[in-house]
Design an enzyme around this catalytic site. Sequence first.
Site, PDB file in Angstrom:
ATOM      1  N   LEU A   6       0.856  -1.187   0.000  1.00  0.00           N
ATOM      2  CA  LEU A   6       0.000   0.000   0.000  1.00  0.00           C
ATOM      3  C   LEU A   6       0.887   1.231   0.000  1.00  0.00           C
ATOM      4  O   LEU A   6       1.835   1.328   0.785  1.00  0.00           O
ATOM      5  CB  LEU A   6      -0.903   0.019   1.246  1.00  0.00           C
ATOM      6  CG  LEU A   6      -2.128  -0.891   1.251  1.00  0.00           C
ATOM      7  CD1 LEU A   6      -2.802  -0.857   2.620  1.00  0.00           C
ATOM      8  CD2 LEU A   6      -3.123  -0.510   0.169  1.00  0.00           C
ATOM      9  N   ASP A   7       0.579   2.198  -0.866  1.00  0.00           N
ATOM     10  CA  ASP A   7       1.336   3.442  -0.914  1.00  0.00           C
ATOM     11  C   ASP A   7       1.165   4.224   0.388  1.00  0.00           C
ATOM     12  O   ASP A   7       0.172   4.019   1.116  1.00  0.00           O
ATOM     13  CB  ASP A   7       0.869   4.301  -2.091  1.00  0.00           C
ATOM     14  CG  ASP A   7       1.199   3.677  -3.443  1.00  0.00           C
ATOM     15  OD1 ASP A   7       2.144   2.875  -3.494  1.00  0.00           O
ATOM     16  OD2 ASP A   7       0.506   3.997  -4.425  1.00  0.00           O
ATOM     17  N   PRO A   8       2.085   5.130   0.691  1.00  0.00           N
ATOM     18  CA  PRO A   8       1.940   5.947   1.899  1.00  0.00           C
ATOM     19  C   PRO A   8       0.617   6.703   1.976  1.00  0.00           C
ATOM     20  O   PRO A   8       0.101   6.947   3.076  1.00  0.00           O
ATOM     21  CB  PRO A   8       3.133   6.918   1.809  1.00  0.00           C
ATOM     22  CG  PRO A   8       4.168   6.148   1.054  1.00  0.00           C
ATOM     23  CD  PRO A   8       3.385   5.361   0.027  1.00  0.00           C
ATOM     24  N   LEU A   9       0.043   7.085   0.822  1.00  0.00           N
ATOM     25  CA  LEU A   9      -1.209   7.828   0.806  1.00  0.00           C
ATOM     26  C   LEU A   9      -2.430   6.940   1.048  1.00  0.00           C
ATOM     27  O   LEU A   9      -3.543   7.452   1.162  1.00  0.00           O
ATOM     28  CB  LEU A   9      -1.374   8.561  -0.529  1.00  0.00           C
ATOM     29  CG  LEU A   9      -0.355   9.672  -0.820  1.00  0.00           C
ATOM     30  CD1 LEU A   9      -0.537  10.213  -2.228  1.00  0.00           C
ATOM     31  CD2 LEU A   9      -0.474  10.789   0.200  1.00  0.00           C
ATOM     32  N   ALA A  10      -2.225   5.623   1.104  1.00  0.00           N
ATOM     33  CA  ALA A  10      -3.338   4.677   1.277  1.00  0.00           C
ATOM     34  C   ALA A  10      -3.292   4.045   2.667  1.00  0.00           C
ATOM     35  O   ALA A  10      -2.254   3.997   3.320  1.00  0.00           O
ATOM     36  CB  ALA A  10      -3.279   3.597   0.210  1.00  0.00           C
TER      37      ALA A  10
END
Length: 295
Positions: A37-41
């Site tokens: 998961l990306d940092p924004l997710a």
Amino acid sequence: MFGIINCNKPIGITSRVVVNAANRRVRPAKVGHAGTLDPLASGVLLLPVGPAVRLTSYLQELPKQYRATFQLGVETSSGDLEETPIPLANAPVPTAEQIADAAQALTGRIQQVPPAHSAIKVDGKRAYRLARAGKAVEMKPRTVDIYALEIIKYDYPNLQVHIHCGSGTYVRSIGVDLARACGTVAVMTSLERTAIGDFTVEDAHSIEQLREQDIEPMLQSPLRGLPEMPQVELDEATLKRIEQGQIVDLHDESLQTPQAAETELAAIDAEQNLRALLIARGGGWRAHRSFHTAS
């Protein structure tokens, strides 16, 4: 230490931070993760622990569910808020009916072009590294399965959707494709993975729990990561032979069909512990992956 931890990754940190937090608690056991998961997710991040690391590829193939929000009428090359969104001049305002029709058209087995800002390798290099360096990246379409794409709320320019999809789906691309079908553009402004298989965000542990609480009660049976795999319960003598690399005859006519010969079996003991994954070989069955741990 043999099982799967269901962690709720918060916004603002990488998946690697979560893995490292678990690693510090379970050493010398290993920890992996299934589905970055990306940092924004935020949301469900599965951490296989100990021998369960060998199940990572199976966990990655489990269907996933997401709750995503998109902003229509603006765009970025990354498809999310990694960059500053640029408004589309004279952007049309799609009707709710247009949005619903576009969502229906994107449901099923579809061809999807992954975003250039992704970890897919192009000519041996990560696509996002090339894109961030300003190089043109040609992404080839891939077949993905969208089991459901439901509109939760639409209040222009914001669109919130629920997505149930197969492995390899890029949620950012779903929003971009949906907007394109309506004659406009979009960026993903938030993303929460709400489930992987039957591991849900409601049952997930926070990273604070991971850092501070007893780990063993968090470990879920590795069999939960193999929901569709047939199981066969074997006695200890047979399991020992399997763990020694021998081919065994399971004396079960239901396992002799051509379909079964193409399948894997989860070998479990009387306590319902996963001991090995079996494949058909030489008229019998042998271990494809073994999870034996010395006592």
